[in-house]
Design a protein around this motif. Structure first.
Motif, PDB file in Angstrom:
ATOM      1  N   LYS A  55       0.839  -1.207   0.000  1.00 42.06           N
ATOM      2  CA  LYS A  55       0.000   0.000   0.000  1.00 42.06           C
ATOM      3  C   LYS A  55       0.876   1.260   0.000  1.00 42.06           C
ATOM      4  N   PHE A  85       1.022   4.027  -2.934  1.00 41.69           N
ATOM      5  CA  PHE A  85       0.798   5.436  -2.614  1.00 41.69           C
ATOM      6  C   PHE A  85       1.992   6.282  -3.075  1.00 41.69           C
ATOM      7  N   ILE A 118      -3.314  10.008   5.422  1.00 39.20           N
ATOM      8  CA  ILE A 118      -4.650  10.384   4.959  1.00 39.20           C
ATOM      9  C   ILE A 118      -5.296   9.183   4.269  1.00 39.20           C
ATOM     10  N   SER A 119      -4.486   8.321   3.677  1.00 41.37           N
ATOM     11  CA  SER A 119      -5.072   7.168   3.003  1.00 41.37           C
ATOM     12  C   SER A 119      -5.532   6.133   4.026  1.00 41.37           C
ATOM     13  N   GLN A 148      -8.830   7.171   5.116  1.00 38.85           N
ATOM     14  CA  GLN A 148      -9.878   6.782   4.159  1.00 38.85           C
ATOM     15  C   GLN A 148     -10.279   5.329   4.338  1.00 38.85           C
ATOM     16  N   TRP A 149      -9.259   4.476   4.537  1.00 39.77           N
ATOM     17  CA  TRP A 149      -9.544   3.043   4.611  1.00 39.77           C
ATOM     18  C   TRP A 149     -10.284   2.677   5.873  1.00 39.77           C
TER      19      TRP A 149
END
Lengths: 141, 128
Positions: B6, B10, B33-34, B37-38
């Motif tokens: 991941k 990214f 930030i990802s 989101q997850w």
């Protein structure tokens, strides 16, 4: 790494953006808001076409800052989003050092990086605090 | 969990060549930030706040790094709404400004990063 107030970092020509960059960021970040890849949804909110995630602009600026000073020296970054990234935008990242100060055994600096499109539109601006014992600086006494 | 695949994906999306090669498995600065989101299903969280994710503008984003974050670490995220403000828009209409603060801790409870996300949503149609 040498830093001094007013010095500029080597610009990074990121080049032309396409829908592929927006889709890749959607997948990598998990942000699947369709305004970033579906023109019909973008039209519904009044946008002329799809546009990039604000955090794609931020991510590109963060990559630029990491390459400049080293990821491990970054203490804080604040991003402001001024304009959307459109497909076919040709973009460039630039940076400069705003100020440098010395504390015990450390140097601290404030940096600014901007993402700009060809034609001069500012897309996003990052202000960044860095510190390291490895930095050297020219500080007027 | 900060997964290597991941992080690489990214890093490629934000064109971060420094992250994987030279920094000893440090993750790109905006990677957190990802994970927000997850693990928090960002859209659903926005809807619970009465915001429409497709109408929301991201005005500002800030990160504070309290220690290095590396691939393989397990993190606990805590999101809270830290400000809500109503304002008159520049072109008429009302807008709502919302600030979300996310604290990212390791499994021993030590804080790793803080994030502030400031979003804007028109609450009445803007007059353009």
């Amino acid at each position: 790494m040498r830093l001094s107030a007013g010095m500029e970092s080597e610009p990074w020509v990121i080049g032309q953006l396409t829908l592929a960059e927006f889709v890749r960021y959607a997948g990598a970040s998990g942000d699947f808001n369709p305004v970033h890849f579906d023109p019909a949804v973008a039209a519904k909110i009044g946008a002329p076409t799809v546009f990039g995630h604000g955090m794609l602009s931020a991510g590109l600026l963060a990559s630029y800052l990491s390459t400049w000073v080293g990821r491990e020296h970054i203490r804080r970054i604040r991003f402001r989003f001024n304009d959307r990234l459109w497909p076919e935008d040709v973009i460039i990242a630039t940076g400069r050092c705003l100020s440098v100060s010395r504390s015990v055994g450390w140097l601290e600096a404030d940096l600014e990086a901007s993402l700009t499109a060809q034609g001069g539109t500012t897309k996003a601006v990052a202000t960044c605090q860095v510190s390291s014992s490895d930095f050297e600086a020219d500080i007027p006494q | 969990m900060v997964e290597e695949g991941k992080v690489r994906e990214f890093a490629r999306a934000v064109q971060d060549t420094a992250a994987s090669e030279t920094s000893g498995n440090l993750v790109p600065p905006t990677f957190a930030i990802s994970s927000a989101q997850w693990s928090n299903r960002g859209d659903q969280f926005f809807r619970e706040l009465g915001l429409d994710p497709s109408m929301t503008l991201h005005g500002e984003q800030e990160f504070e790094y309290l220690r290095d974050l590396r691939i393989g670490e397990e993190l606990v995220l805590n999101v809270s709404v830290t400000a809500v403000e109503q304002k008159a828009g520049r072109r008429g209409g009302q807008m709502t400004l919302v600030e979300l603060t996310t604290e990212i801790r390791d499994t021993s409870g030590r804080i790793v990063q803080r994030m502030w996300q400031r979003v804007i949503q028109p609450t009445q149609p803007m007059v353009s």
